[in-house]
Design an enzyme around this catalytic site. Structure first.
Site, mmCIF file in Angstrom:
data_model
loop_
_atom_site.group_PDB
_atom_site.id
_atom_site.type_symbol
_atom_site.label_atom_id
_atom_site.label_comp_id
_atom_site.label_asym_id
_atom_site.label_seq_id
_atom_site.Cartn_x
_atom_site.Cartn_y
_atom_site.Cartn_z
ATOM 1 N N HIS A 175 -1.575 82.849 119.385
ATOM 2 C CA HIS A 175 -1.465 83.688 118.191
ATOM 3 C C HIS A 175 -1.239 82.811 116.961
ATOM 4 C CE1 HIS A 175 -0.800 87.010 121.067
ATOM 5 N NE2 HIS A 175 -1.212 87.787 120.079
ATOM 6 N N HIS A 176 -1.308 83.442 115.806
ATOM 7 C CA HIS A 176 -1.129 82.743 114.540
ATOM 8 C C HIS A 176 0.273 82.135 114.435
ATOM 9 C CE1 HIS A 176 1.256 86.190 113.067
ATOM 10 N NE2 HIS A 176 0.370 86.929 113.719
ATOM 11 N N MET A 202 0.590 94.178 110.360
ATOM 12 C CA MET A 202 0.016 95.365 110.972
ATOM 13 C C MET A 202 0.423 96.628 110.228
ATOM 14 S SD MET A 202 -2.140 94.750 113.161
ATOM 15 C CE MET A 202 -2.332 96.521 113.335
ATOM 16 N N CYS A 212 6.561 98.551 107.744
ATOM 17 C CA CYS A 212 5.403 98.892 106.906
ATOM 18 C C CYS A 212 4.950 97.749 106.007
ATOM 19 C CB CYS A 212 5.703 100.136 106.070
ATOM 20 S SG CYS A 212 7.102 99.946 104.941
ATOM 21 N N SER A 213 5.785 96.743 105.791
ATOM 22 C CA SER A 213 5.399 95.648 104.901
ATOM 23 C C SER A 213 4.828 94.445 105.645
ATOM 24 C CB SER A 213 6.610 95.194 104.073
ATOM 25 O OG SER A 213 7.641 94.707 104.917
ATOM 26 N N LYS A 238 3.627 84.296 113.973
ATOM 27 C CA LYS A 238 4.138 85.263 114.956
ATOM 28 C C LYS A 238 5.495 84.795 115.478
ATOM 29 C CE LYS A 238 2.806 87.875 119.108
ATOM 30 N NZ LYS A 238 3.014 89.194 118.486
ATOM 31 N N ASN A 244 0.147 96.219 122.803
ATOM 32 C CA ASN A 244 -1.184 95.874 122.289
ATOM 33 C C ASN A 244 -2.026 97.141 122.308
ATOM 34 O OD1 ASN A 244 -3.911 94.945 121.982
ATOM 35 N ND2 ASN A 244 -3.266 92.912 122.630
#
EC number: 1.17.1.8
Length: 246
Positions: free
Chosen positions: A135-136, A12, A8-9, A139, A104
């Protein structure tokens, strides 16, 4: 429906938390992160469904806990290639509850995967295949779950249509090679490309994400499906969130 986010942190997890808080159809339940206040057991106990946006390194622990207290799961984490233990746990969990596996959750990525399988059946082995993803820089996965899925559907389609085995990093008389490339640069949300290249032409399927909101919106579509369809226990893919068959 009370929704708990595992991871949750993270990027996404945070985005989905905001989106869930703005809807009236779902209630955002306690989420789990390694430095959070809630234990994994309490997060599972106090939610109706879980969304996993954590990391592949945590999948074993999460699935083992869910097998002790089964809850519907949207598994949106990269699944390592040949992860027999994770696959086995997902299948065991799906005996008891709906399990949606989708590394995805965007609509475009799903359509790209289906089109890639179609083209793999059309083009013979005079066309080389390349899969590339960007991707960034933050990741962690060396290869994205989406790229792994693309390779998997390409190999399956080639085997079924042409009775030809394909693999990444192999090129011999019996096994054809799929080139796989990954880059981690800048702040790229996600870009996946599948190319079929012969001596005379090439065709390219490319999907680019401009905003990570598309993943959160795709997750909401799947949550809507869970409420509207009340599906029986089983192993499902991302197509369950679509309004049409592709």
């Amino acid at each position: 429906m009370r929704v708990g986010i595992v991871g949750c942190s993270g990027r996404m997890g945070t985005l989905l938390s905001v989106l869930l808080s703005s809807t009236t159809r779902f209630t955002l339940g306690p989420g789990y992160s390694r430095k959070g206040a809630h234990s994994l057991a309490s997060v599972i106990e106090n939610n109706d469904v879980l969304v996993d946006f954590s990391s592949s390194s945590f999948s074993e622990e999460l699935l083992s806990a869910l097998l002790s207290n089964p809850k519907p799961l949207i598994f949106a984490t990269t699944k390592p290639i040949a992860s027999c233990s994770i696959d086995e746990k997902l299948e065991r969990l799906a005996v008891h509850v709906p399990v949606v596996v989708c590394p995805n959750t965007s609509l475009g990525a799903y359509v790209q995967k289906r089109l890639a399988a179609l083209l793999a059946r059309v083009f013979d082995d005079t066309y080389d295949i390349r899969v590339a993803e960007v991707h960034h820089r933050h990741k962690r996965d060396p290869i994205s779950g989406t790229a792994n899925e693309l390779v998997s559907v390409l190999c399956d389609a080639k085997q079924k249509e042409w009775n030809q085995e394909y693999s990444v990093g192999t090129n011999c008389n019996n096994v054809k090679n799929i080139e796989l490339h990954a880059s981690r640069v800048g702040n790229v949300s996600g870009e996946h490309e599948v190319a079929f290249i012969s001596d005379k032409e090439q065709i390219v399927l490319k999907h680019t994400v401009f905003s990570r909101e598309v993943f959160a919106e795709g997750t909401l579509r799947i949550l809507d499906w869970l409420i509207d369809s009340s599906p029986p226990p089983g192993y499902y893919g991302p197509e369950v969130g679509l309004k049409v068959s592709v």
